[in-house]
Design a protein around this motif. Structure first.
Motif, mmCIF file in Angstrom:
data_model
loop_
_atom_site.group_PDB
_atom_site.id
_atom_site.type_symbol
_atom_site.label_atom_id
_atom_site.label_comp_id
_atom_site.label_asym_id
_atom_site.label_seq_id
_atom_site.Cartn_x
_atom_site.Cartn_y
_atom_site.Cartn_z
ATOM 1 N N PHE A 131 16.522 3.307 -0.173
ATOM 2 C CA PHE A 131 17.980 3.308 -0.039
ATOM 3 C C PHE A 131 18.459 4.657 0.485
ATOM 4 O O PHE A 131 19.341 4.729 1.351
ATOM 5 N N ARG A 132 17.867 5.739 -0.018
ATOM 6 C CA ARG A 132 18.259 7.071 0.449
ATOM 7 C C ARG A 132 17.965 7.237 1.942
ATOM 8 O O ARG A 132 18.751 7.836 2.685
ATOM 9 N N THR A 133 16.847 6.703 2.389
ATOM 10 C CA THR A 133 16.502 6.783 3.816
ATOM 11 C C THR A 133 17.519 6.029 4.655
ATOM 12 O O THR A 133 17.930 6.495 5.724
ATOM 13 N N LEU A 134 17.933 4.852 4.182
ATOM 14 C CA LEU A 134 18.986 4.110 4.885
ATOM 15 C C LEU A 134 20.262 4.944 4.969
ATOM 16 O O LEU A 134 20.916 5.004 6.013
ATOM 17 N N TYR A 135 20.604 5.584 3.859
ATOM 18 C CA TYR A 135 21.831 6.387 3.816
ATOM 19 C C TYR A 135 21.751 7.558 4.796
ATOM 20 O O TYR A 135 22.718 7.859 5.510
ATOM 21 N N ALA A 168 0.834 -1.204 0.000
ATOM 22 C CA ALA A 168 0.000 0.000 0.000
ATOM 23 C C ALA A 168 0.872 1.258 0.000
ATOM 24 O O ALA A 168 1.729 1.424 0.870
ATOM 25 N N GLY A 169 0.653 2.118 -0.976
ATOM 26 C CA GLY A 169 1.380 3.385 -1.053
ATOM 27 C C GLY A 169 2.716 3.302 -1.747
ATOM 28 O O GLY A 169 3.361 4.328 -1.984
ATOM 29 N N GLY A 170 3.185 2.099 -2.071
ATOM 30 C CA GLY A 170 4.439 1.952 -2.802
ATOM 31 C C GLY A 170 5.661 2.126 -1.920
ATOM 32 O O GLY A 170 5.636 1.901 -0.704
ATOM 33 N N CYS A 171 6.752 2.542 -2.549
ATOM 34 C CA CYS A 171 8.050 2.635 -1.873
ATOM 35 C C CYS A 171 8.643 4.036 -1.911
ATOM 36 O O CYS A 171 9.764 4.244 -1.420
ATOM 37 N N GLY A 172 7.948 4.986 -2.517
ATOM 38 C CA GLY A 172 8.511 6.321 -2.719
ATOM 39 C C GLY A 172 8.509 7.176 -1.466
ATOM 40 O O GLY A 172 7.938 6.815 -0.425
ATOM 41 N N LYS A 173 9.149 8.312 -1.580
ATOM 42 C CA LYS A 173 9.219 9.263 -0.466
ATOM 43 C C LYS A 173 7.822 9.690 -0.050
ATOM 44 O O LYS A 173 6.983 10.040 -0.884
ATOM 45 N N GLY A 174 7.549 9.656 1.241
ATOM 46 C CA GLY A 174 6.241 10.027 1.756
ATOM 47 C C GLY A 174 5.242 8.885 1.795
ATOM 48 O O GLY A 174 4.141 9.053 2.337
ATOM 49 N N SER A 175 5.604 7.741 1.228
ATOM 50 C CA SER A 175 4.709 6.583 1.289
ATOM 51 C C SER A 175 4.641 6.062 2.724
ATOM 52 O O SER A 175 5.532 6.340 3.541
ATOM 53 N N LEU A 196 27.927 2.831 -0.651
ATOM 54 C CA LEU A 196 27.502 3.748 -1.709
ATOM 55 C C LEU A 196 26.561 4.810 -1.169
ATOM 56 O O LEU A 196 25.828 4.583 -0.201
ATOM 57 N N ASP A 197 26.553 5.963 -1.840
ATOM 58 C CA ASP A 197 25.580 6.998 -1.535
ATOM 59 C C ASP A 197 24.330 6.743 -2.382
ATOM 60 O O ASP A 197 24.294 5.798 -3.193
ATOM 61 N N PRO A 198 23.278 7.537 -2.248
ATOM 62 C CA PRO A 198 22.049 7.274 -2.998
ATOM 63 C C PRO A 198 22.200 7.342 -4.515
ATOM 64 O O PRO A 198 21.356 6.818 -5.250
ATOM 65 N N ASP A 199 23.263 7.991 -5.007
ATOM 66 C CA ASP A 199 23.499 8.073 -6.450
ATOM 67 C C ASP A 199 24.402 6.959 -6.959
ATOM 68 O O ASP A 199 24.794 6.954 -8.130
ATOM 69 N N GLY A 200 24.761 6.032 -6.079
ATOM 70 C CA GLY A 200 25.592 4.924 -6.489
ATOM 71 C C GLY A 200 27.074 5.233 -6.522
ATOM 72 O O GLY A 200 27.861 4.455 -7.089
ATOM 73 N N LYS A 201 27.475 6.318 -5.872
ATOM 74 C CA LYS A 201 28.891 6.673 -5.825
ATOM 75 C C LYS A 201 29.495 6.185 -4.513
ATOM 76 O O LYS A 201 28.840 6.191 -3.474
ATOM 77 N N GLY A 234 28.607 5.428 3.304
ATOM 78 C CA GLY A 234 27.459 4.922 2.569
ATOM 79 C C GLY A 234 26.987 3.564 3.057
ATOM 80 O O GLY A 234 27.483 3.006 4.036
ATOM 81 N N VAL A 235 26.004 3.023 2.345
ATOM 82 C CA VAL A 235 25.390 1.735 2.664
ATOM 83 C C VAL A 235 26.030 0.656 1.796
ATOM 84 O O VAL A 235 26.107 0.805 0.573
#
Length: 358
Positions: A249-253, A200-207, A274-279, A284-285
Protein backbone atom coordinates in the motif's frame (compact mmCIF):
# COMPACT_ATOMS: atom_id res chain seq x y z
CA UNK A 1 1.06 7.74 -42.90
CA UNK A 2 1.13 11.24 -41.40
CA UNK A 3 4.66 11.76 -42.78
CA UNK A 4 3.46 10.90 -46.29
CA UNK A 5 0.59 13.34 -46.03
CA UNK A 6 2.94 16.09 -44.82
CA UNK A 7 5.24 15.54 -47.79
CA UNK A 8 2.31 15.64 -50.19
CA UNK A 9 1.03 18.89 -48.68
CA UNK A 10 4.48 20.45 -48.95
CA UNK A 11 4.77 19.36 -52.58
CA UNK A 12 1.41 20.97 -53.34
CA UNK A 13 2.67 24.26 -51.94
CA UNK A 14 6.05 24.48 -53.70
CA UNK A 15 5.01 23.29 -57.20
CA UNK A 16 2.97 24.90 -59.96
CA UNK A 17 1.29 23.08 -62.80
CA UNK A 18 1.26 24.52 -66.32
CA UNK A 19 -1.60 24.38 -68.78
CA UNK A 20 -0.52 20.93 -69.87
CA UNK A 21 -0.49 19.59 -66.33
CA UNK A 22 3.32 19.52 -66.02
CA UNK A 23 5.40 21.27 -63.45
CA UNK A 24 7.03 24.31 -65.02
CA UNK A 25 8.27 27.89 -64.77
CA UNK A 26 6.67 31.13 -65.94
CA UNK A 27 7.21 31.80 -69.64
CA UNK A 28 10.11 34.21 -70.24
CA UNK A 29 8.04 37.09 -71.72
CA UNK A 30 5.83 37.08 -68.72
CA UNK A 31 8.62 36.65 -66.21
CA UNK A 32 10.08 40.10 -66.90
CA UNK A 33 8.79 43.60 -66.25
CA UNK A 34 5.84 44.85 -64.32
CA UNK A 35 3.55 42.06 -65.53
CA UNK A 36 6.04 39.50 -64.27
CA UNK A 37 6.12 41.19 -60.86
CA UNK A 38 2.33 41.11 -60.66
CA UNK A 39 2.27 37.44 -61.57
CA UNK A 40 4.99 36.63 -59.04
CA UNK A 41 3.07 38.54 -56.37
CA UNK A 42 -0.11 36.70 -57.23
CA UNK A 43 1.75 33.44 -57.12
CA UNK A 44 3.19 34.31 -53.71
CA UNK A 45 -0.24 35.13 -52.30
CA UNK A 46 -1.67 32.00 -53.82
CA UNK A 47 1.20 29.97 -52.39
CA UNK A 48 0.63 31.35 -48.92
CA UNK A 49 -3.08 30.57 -49.18
CA UNK A 50 -2.32 27.01 -50.30
CA UNK A 51 0.15 26.62 -47.44
CA UNK A 52 -2.38 27.84 -44.90
CA UNK A 53 -5.00 25.47 -46.28
CA UNK A 54 -2.55 22.55 -46.19
CA UNK A 55 -1.68 23.25 -42.55
CA UNK A 56 -5.35 23.40 -41.56
CA UNK A 57 -6.09 20.15 -43.39
CA UNK A 58 -3.07 18.47 -41.83
CA UNK A 59 -4.05 19.47 -38.31
CA UNK A 60 -7.59 18.25 -38.90
CA UNK A 61 -6.22 14.94 -40.18
CA UNK A 62 -3.95 14.46 -37.17
CA UNK A 63 -6.90 15.12 -34.83
CA UNK A 64 -8.99 12.61 -36.75
CA UNK A 65 -6.30 9.95 -36.63
CA UNK A 66 -5.84 10.44 -32.88
CA UNK A 67 -9.53 9.68 -32.43
CA UNK A 68 -9.15 6.50 -34.44
CA UNK A 69 -6.86 4.92 -31.81
CA UNK A 70 -7.57 1.24 -31.15
CA UNK A 71 -7.53 1.93 -27.40
CA UNK A 72 -11.02 2.94 -26.22
CA UNK A 73 -11.38 6.14 -24.22
CA UNK A 74 -13.61 4.47 -21.61
CA UNK A 75 -13.88 0.86 -20.52
CA UNK A 76 -16.22 -0.81 -18.04
CA UNK A 77 -14.70 -2.96 -15.31
CA UNK A 78 -16.88 -5.08 -13.03
CA UNK A 79 -15.02 -6.04 -9.84
CA UNK A 80 -16.03 -8.60 -7.23
CA UNK A 81 -14.58 -11.36 -5.09
CA UNK A 82 -15.74 -14.23 -2.84
CA UNK A 83 -17.98 -15.83 -5.37
CA UNK A 84 -19.04 -19.44 -5.98
CA UNK A 85 -20.38 -21.52 -3.11
CA UNK A 86 -19.20 -25.04 -2.26
CA UNK A 87 -21.46 -27.57 -4.02
CA UNK A 88 -21.54 -29.52 -0.73
CA UNK A 89 -22.69 -26.48 1.26
CA UNK A 90 -26.05 -27.28 2.92
CA UNK A 91 -27.36 -23.93 1.61
CA UNK A 92 -26.20 -24.56 -1.95
CA UNK A 93 -29.49 -25.84 -3.35
CA UNK A 94 -31.82 -23.62 -1.32
CA UNK A 95 -29.89 -20.36 -0.94
CA UNK A 96 -30.90 -20.31 2.71
CA UNK A 97 -29.45 -17.61 4.95
CA UNK A 98 -28.90 -15.55 1.78
CA UNK A 99 -25.91 -17.74 0.88
CA UNK A 100 -24.81 -19.25 -2.44
CA UNK A 101 -26.10 -16.46 -4.68
CA UNK A 102 -23.33 -16.71 -7.27
CA UNK A 103 -25.85 -17.14 -10.10
CA UNK A 104 -27.77 -13.96 -9.25
CA UNK A 105 -24.61 -11.89 -8.82
CA UNK A 106 -23.10 -13.24 -12.02
CA UNK A 107 -26.36 -12.48 -13.86
CA UNK A 108 -25.94 -8.88 -12.71
CA UNK A 109 -22.31 -8.84 -13.89
CA UNK A 110 -23.13 -10.35 -17.29
CA UNK A 111 -25.98 -7.87 -17.84
CA UNK A 112 -23.53 -4.97 -17.45
CA UNK A 113 -21.53 -6.22 -20.49
CA UNK A 114 -18.14 -5.43 -18.92
CA UNK A 115 -14.93 -5.15 -20.88
CA UNK A 116 -13.13 -6.68 -17.89
CA UNK A 117 -14.27 -8.83 -14.97
CA UNK A 118 -11.74 -8.18 -12.22
CA UNK A 119 -12.04 -11.17 -9.91
CA UNK A 120 -10.77 -10.28 -6.43
CA UNK A 121 -9.97 -13.78 -5.20
CA UNK A 122 -11.81 -16.68 -3.54
CA UNK A 123 -13.50 -17.68 -6.79
CA UNK A 124 -14.63 -21.11 -5.61
CA UNK A 125 -15.40 -22.30 -2.07
CA UNK A 126 -14.70 -24.34 0.02
CA UNK A 127 -12.27 -26.67 -1.64
CA UNK A 128 -11.62 -25.33 -5.15
CA UNK A 129 -11.53 -28.59 -7.06
CA UNK A 130 -11.51 -28.70 -10.84
CA UNK A 131 -15.00 -30.22 -10.77
CA UNK A 132 -16.33 -27.37 -8.61
CA UNK A 133 -14.88 -24.80 -11.03
CA UNK A 134 -16.62 -26.55 -13.90
CA UNK A 135 -19.99 -27.15 -12.26
CA UNK A 136 -20.47 -24.08 -10.01
CA UNK A 137 -18.14 -21.25 -11.01
CA UNK A 138 -18.30 -22.09 -14.72
CA UNK A 139 -22.07 -21.68 -15.26
CA UNK A 140 -22.05 -18.46 -13.21
CA UNK A 141 -19.06 -16.14 -13.46
CA UNK A 142 -17.32 -18.47 -15.89
CA UNK A 143 -19.55 -16.97 -18.58
CA UNK A 144 -17.14 -14.01 -18.52
CA UNK A 145 -14.01 -16.15 -18.67
CA UNK A 146 -12.44 -14.47 -21.71
CA UNK A 147 -12.74 -11.06 -20.01
CA UNK A 148 -11.57 -12.15 -16.55
CA UNK A 149 -8.45 -10.91 -14.77
CA UNK A 150 -8.06 -13.35 -11.84
CA UNK A 151 -6.52 -12.28 -8.51
CA UNK A 152 -5.18 -14.99 -6.19
CA UNK A 153 -7.23 -15.42 -2.98
CA UNK A 154 -6.64 -17.61 0.04
CA UNK A 155 -9.24 -20.20 -1.04
CA UNK A 156 -7.18 -20.85 -4.16
CA UNK A 157 -4.26 -22.06 -2.05
CA UNK A 158 -6.31 -24.81 -0.42
CA UNK A 159 -5.10 -26.79 -3.41
CA UNK A 160 -1.30 -27.01 -3.50
CA UNK A 161 0.28 -24.07 -5.30
CA UNK A 162 -3.24 -22.99 -6.37
CA UNK A 163 -2.93 -25.56 -9.16
CA UNK A 164 -6.64 -26.06 -9.84
CA UNK A 165 -7.08 -22.27 -10.03
CA UNK A 166 -4.22 -21.71 -12.48
CA UNK A 167 -5.30 -24.70 -14.56
CA UNK A 168 -8.88 -23.44 -14.81
CA UNK A 169 -7.99 -19.86 -15.74
CA UNK A 170 -5.05 -20.83 -17.94
CA UNK A 171 -3.69 -17.93 -19.97
CA UNK A 172 -5.74 -15.44 -17.94
CA UNK A 173 -3.14 -15.93 -15.19
CA UNK A 174 -0.21 -13.94 -16.58
CA UNK A 175 2.27 -15.17 -13.96
CA UNK A 176 1.95 -18.17 -11.59
CA UNK A 177 3.58 -16.09 -8.83
CA UNK A 178 0.34 -14.12 -8.73
CA UNK A 179 1.61 -10.66 -9.59
CA UNK A 180 1.88 -8.92 -12.96
CA UNK A 181 0.70 -5.81 -14.77
CA UNK A 182 -1.27 -5.13 -17.93
CA UNK A 183 -2.91 -2.14 -19.58
CA UNK A 184 -6.71 -2.04 -19.73
CA UNK A 185 -8.09 0.75 -21.86
CA UNK A 186 -6.03 3.82 -21.06
CA UNK A 187 -5.32 2.62 -17.50
CA UNK A 188 -2.47 0.56 -16.08
CA UNK A 189 -3.56 -2.41 -13.94
CA UNK A 190 -1.31 -3.99 -11.32
CA UNK A 191 -2.34 -7.42 -9.98
CA UNK A 192 -0.66 -8.41 -6.70
CA UNK A 193 -0.61 -11.47 -4.46
CA UNK A 194 -1.56 -10.76 -0.84
CA UNK A 195 -1.07 -14.39 0.21
CA UNK A 196 2.22 -13.26 1.67
CA UNK A 197 3.23 -16.61 3.15
CA UNK A 198 2.66 -18.36 -0.19
CA UNK A 199 4.35 -15.90 -2.56
CA UNK A 200 8.16 -16.14 -2.68
CA UNK A 201 9.72 -13.49 -0.45
CA UNK A 202 6.41 -12.28 0.98
CA UNK A 203 4.99 -8.78 0.64
CA UNK A 204 7.37 -6.65 2.71
CA UNK A 205 9.72 -3.90 1.64
CA UNK A 206 12.58 -5.27 -0.44
CA UNK A 207 10.73 -8.48 -1.29
CA UNK A 208 10.72 -9.55 -4.95
CA UNK A 209 7.06 -8.58 -5.25
CA UNK A 210 7.43 -5.14 -3.64
CA UNK A 211 10.57 -4.39 -5.65
CA UNK A 212 8.86 -5.47 -8.85
CA UNK A 213 5.88 -3.26 -8.02
CA UNK A 214 8.11 -0.25 -7.43
CA UNK A 215 9.91 -0.74 -10.75
CA UNK A 216 6.70 -1.40 -12.66
CA UNK A 217 5.11 1.82 -11.43
CA UNK A 218 8.25 3.77 -12.28
CA UNK A 219 8.18 2.51 -15.85
CA UNK A 220 4.52 2.93 -16.78
CA UNK A 221 3.58 5.98 -18.83
CA UNK A 222 -0.13 5.74 -18.03
CA UNK A 223 -1.67 8.62 -16.11
CA UNK A 224 -4.17 6.46 -14.19
CA UNK A 225 -3.31 3.26 -12.29
CA UNK A 226 -5.50 0.66 -10.57
CA UNK A 227 -4.22 -2.10 -8.28
CA UNK A 228 -5.91 -5.28 -7.04
CA UNK A 229 -5.14 -7.88 -4.39
CA UNK A 230 -7.31 -10.10 -2.21
CA UNK A 231 -6.76 -9.18 1.47
CA UNK A 232 -7.75 -5.54 2.17
CA UNK A 233 -5.20 -3.26 3.77
CA UNK A 234 -8.07 -1.46 5.50
CA UNK A 235 -11.44 -2.93 6.43
CA UNK A 236 -14.27 -2.53 8.91
CA UNK A 237 -15.45 -6.04 8.11
CA UNK A 238 -15.14 -9.22 10.08
CA UNK A 239 -11.50 -9.75 9.07
CA UNK A 240 -10.37 -6.21 9.75
CA UNK A 241 -7.23 -4.51 8.39
CA UNK A 242 -4.40 -6.69 7.11
CA UNK A 243 -0.98 -5.24 8.01
CA UNK A 244 0.83 -7.72 5.75
CA UNK A 245 -0.01 -5.54 2.76
CA UNK A 246 1.22 -2.32 4.40
CA UNK A 247 4.39 -2.03 2.30
CA UNK A 248 2.51 -2.72 -0.92
CA UNK A 249 0.00 0.00 0.00
CA UNK A 250 2.85 2.38 0.82
CA UNK A 251 4.42 1.72 -2.58
CA UNK A 252 1.11 2.54 -4.27
CA UNK A 253 0.94 5.76 -2.26
CA UNK A 254 4.48 6.79 -3.16
CA UNK A 255 3.60 6.45 -6.85
CA UNK A 256 0.24 8.20 -6.41
CA UNK A 257 -1.80 5.23 -7.59
CA UNK A 258 -5.51 6.05 -7.78
CA UNK A 259 -7.22 3.04 -6.25
CA UNK A 260 -6.82 -0.50 -4.95
CA UNK A 261 -9.53 -3.17 -4.93
CA UNK A 262 -9.77 -6.14 -2.56
CA UNK A 263 -12.19 -8.87 -1.49
CA UNK A 264 -11.90 -11.34 1.40
CA UNK A 265 -14.26 -9.60 3.82
CA UNK A 266 -17.80 -10.52 2.74
CA UNK A 267 -19.15 -6.98 2.44
CA UNK A 268 -18.81 -3.78 0.41
CA UNK A 269 -16.84 -0.82 1.75
CA UNK A 270 -15.40 2.33 0.19
CA UNK A 271 -12.68 4.37 1.87
CA UNK A 272 -11.59 7.94 1.37
CA UNK A 273 -8.14 8.42 -0.21
CA UNK A 274 -5.70 7.40 2.53
CA UNK A 275 -2.01 7.67 3.29
CA UNK A 276 -0.01 4.61 4.45
CA UNK A 277 -1.02 5.28 8.08
CA UNK A 278 -4.71 5.24 7.25
CA UNK A 279 -5.18 9.00 7.49
CA UNK A 280 -7.21 10.93 4.95
CA UNK A 281 -5.06 12.47 2.26
CA UNK A 282 -6.36 14.02 -0.98
CA UNK A 283 -3.31 12.52 -2.72
CA UNK A 284 -3.82 9.14 -1.10
CA UNK A 285 -5.03 5.79 -2.43
CA UNK A 286 -8.77 5.09 -2.45
CA UNK A 287 -9.61 1.51 -1.44
CA UNK A 288 -12.72 -0.55 -2.14
CA UNK A 289 -13.57 -3.88 -0.50
CA UNK A 290 -15.90 -5.95 -2.71
CA UNK A 291 -16.30 -9.41 -1.19
CA UNK A 292 -19.93 -9.63 -2.25
CA UNK A 293 -19.84 -12.17 -5.08
CA UNK A 294 -22.48 -14.52 -3.71
CA UNK A 295 -20.93 -17.00 -1.30
CA UNK A 296 -22.14 -15.14 1.80
CA UNK A 297 -22.13 -11.75 3.45
CA UNK A 298 -21.36 -10.98 7.07
CA UNK A 299 -21.72 -8.13 9.50
CA UNK A 300 -18.61 -7.30 11.54
CA UNK A 301 -18.27 -8.90 14.94
CA UNK A 302 -19.48 -6.29 17.47
CA UNK A 303 -16.94 -7.46 20.05
CA UNK A 304 -13.85 -7.48 17.81
CA UNK A 305 -10.92 -5.16 18.55
CA UNK A 306 -11.73 -4.69 22.22
CA UNK A 307 -8.17 -3.56 22.90
CA UNK A 308 -8.26 0.10 24.00
CA UNK A 309 -7.56 2.35 21.04
CA UNK A 310 -7.67 -0.48 18.46
CA UNK A 311 -10.62 0.88 16.51
CA UNK A 312 -9.41 4.44 16.81
CA UNK A 313 -6.17 3.42 15.10
CA UNK A 314 -7.85 2.33 11.88
CA UNK A 315 -9.92 4.26 9.34
CA UNK A 316 -13.63 3.75 8.86
CA UNK A 317 -15.01 3.62 5.37
CA UNK A 318 -17.01 6.49 3.90
CA UNK A 319 -19.66 3.96 2.91
CA UNK A 320 -20.24 0.34 3.91
CA UNK A 321 -22.94 -2.24 3.15
CA UNK A 322 -23.05 -5.55 4.99
CA UNK A 323 -26.42 -6.77 3.76
CA UNK A 324 -26.27 -7.21 -0.02
CA UNK A 325 -24.55 -9.24 -2.67
CA UNK A 326 -23.46 -7.25 -5.69
CA UNK A 327 -20.66 -5.92 -7.88
CA UNK A 328 -18.62 -2.75 -8.18
CA UNK A 329 -19.21 -1.17 -11.59
CA UNK A 330 -16.29 1.03 -12.70
CA UNK A 331 -16.12 3.31 -15.72
CA UNK A 332 -12.41 3.97 -16.37
CA UNK A 333 -11.95 7.13 -18.44
CA UNK A 334 -8.66 8.62 -19.72
CA UNK A 335 -8.20 10.92 -16.71
CA UNK A 336 -10.91 9.92 -14.22
CA UNK A 337 -13.21 7.15 -13.08
CA UNK A 338 -16.73 6.72 -11.79
CA UNK A 339 -18.04 3.95 -9.56
CA UNK A 340 -21.34 2.44 -8.48
CA UNK A 341 -22.08 -0.50 -6.22
CA UNK A 342 -24.90 -2.47 -7.80
CA UNK A 343 -26.69 -4.90 -5.52
CA UNK A 344 -28.83 -7.88 -6.43
CA UNK A 345 -32.52 -7.03 -6.32
CA UNK A 346 -31.93 -3.28 -5.89
CA UNK A 347 -32.76 -0.95 -8.78
CA UNK A 348 -30.52 2.03 -8.01
CA UNK A 349 -26.82 1.87 -7.05
CA UNK A 350 -26.32 1.82 -3.28
CA UNK A 351 -23.12 3.84 -3.60
CA UNK A 352 -21.77 5.93 -6.46
CA UNK A 353 -19.38 8.74 -7.26
CA UNK A 354 -16.55 9.88 -9.47
CA UNK A 355 -13.00 11.13 -9.09
CA UNK A 356 -10.19 12.46 -11.26
CA UNK A 357 -6.82 10.76 -11.52
CA UNK A 358 -3.94 12.32 -9.61
Amino acid sequence: MIGTLVRRAAAAVVTRRGTGGEVGELPAPVAGGRLGALVRGARGRRGRAVLALAVVLLLALVALLSRCSTTPDTIRVVAVGDMACDPDDPDFATGAHDHCRQKQVSDLAVALHPDVLLGLGDFQYELPTSQAYRTVYGPSFGRLMSRTVPVFGNQEYKVQDANSFTAYFGKQVKDPNGYWSQDIGRWHLVVLNSNCSAVAGGCGKGSPQQSWLDNDLKSTDRECVIAAWHHPRWSSGIGGPDPRTADLFRTLYEHRVELVLSGHDADYERFAPLDPDGKKDPLGVRQYVVGTGGQAHYRPDPVQDTTPGAKAARPIGEFADFDHHGVLDLQLKPDSWSWSFRAVGVGNPLDKGEQRCQ
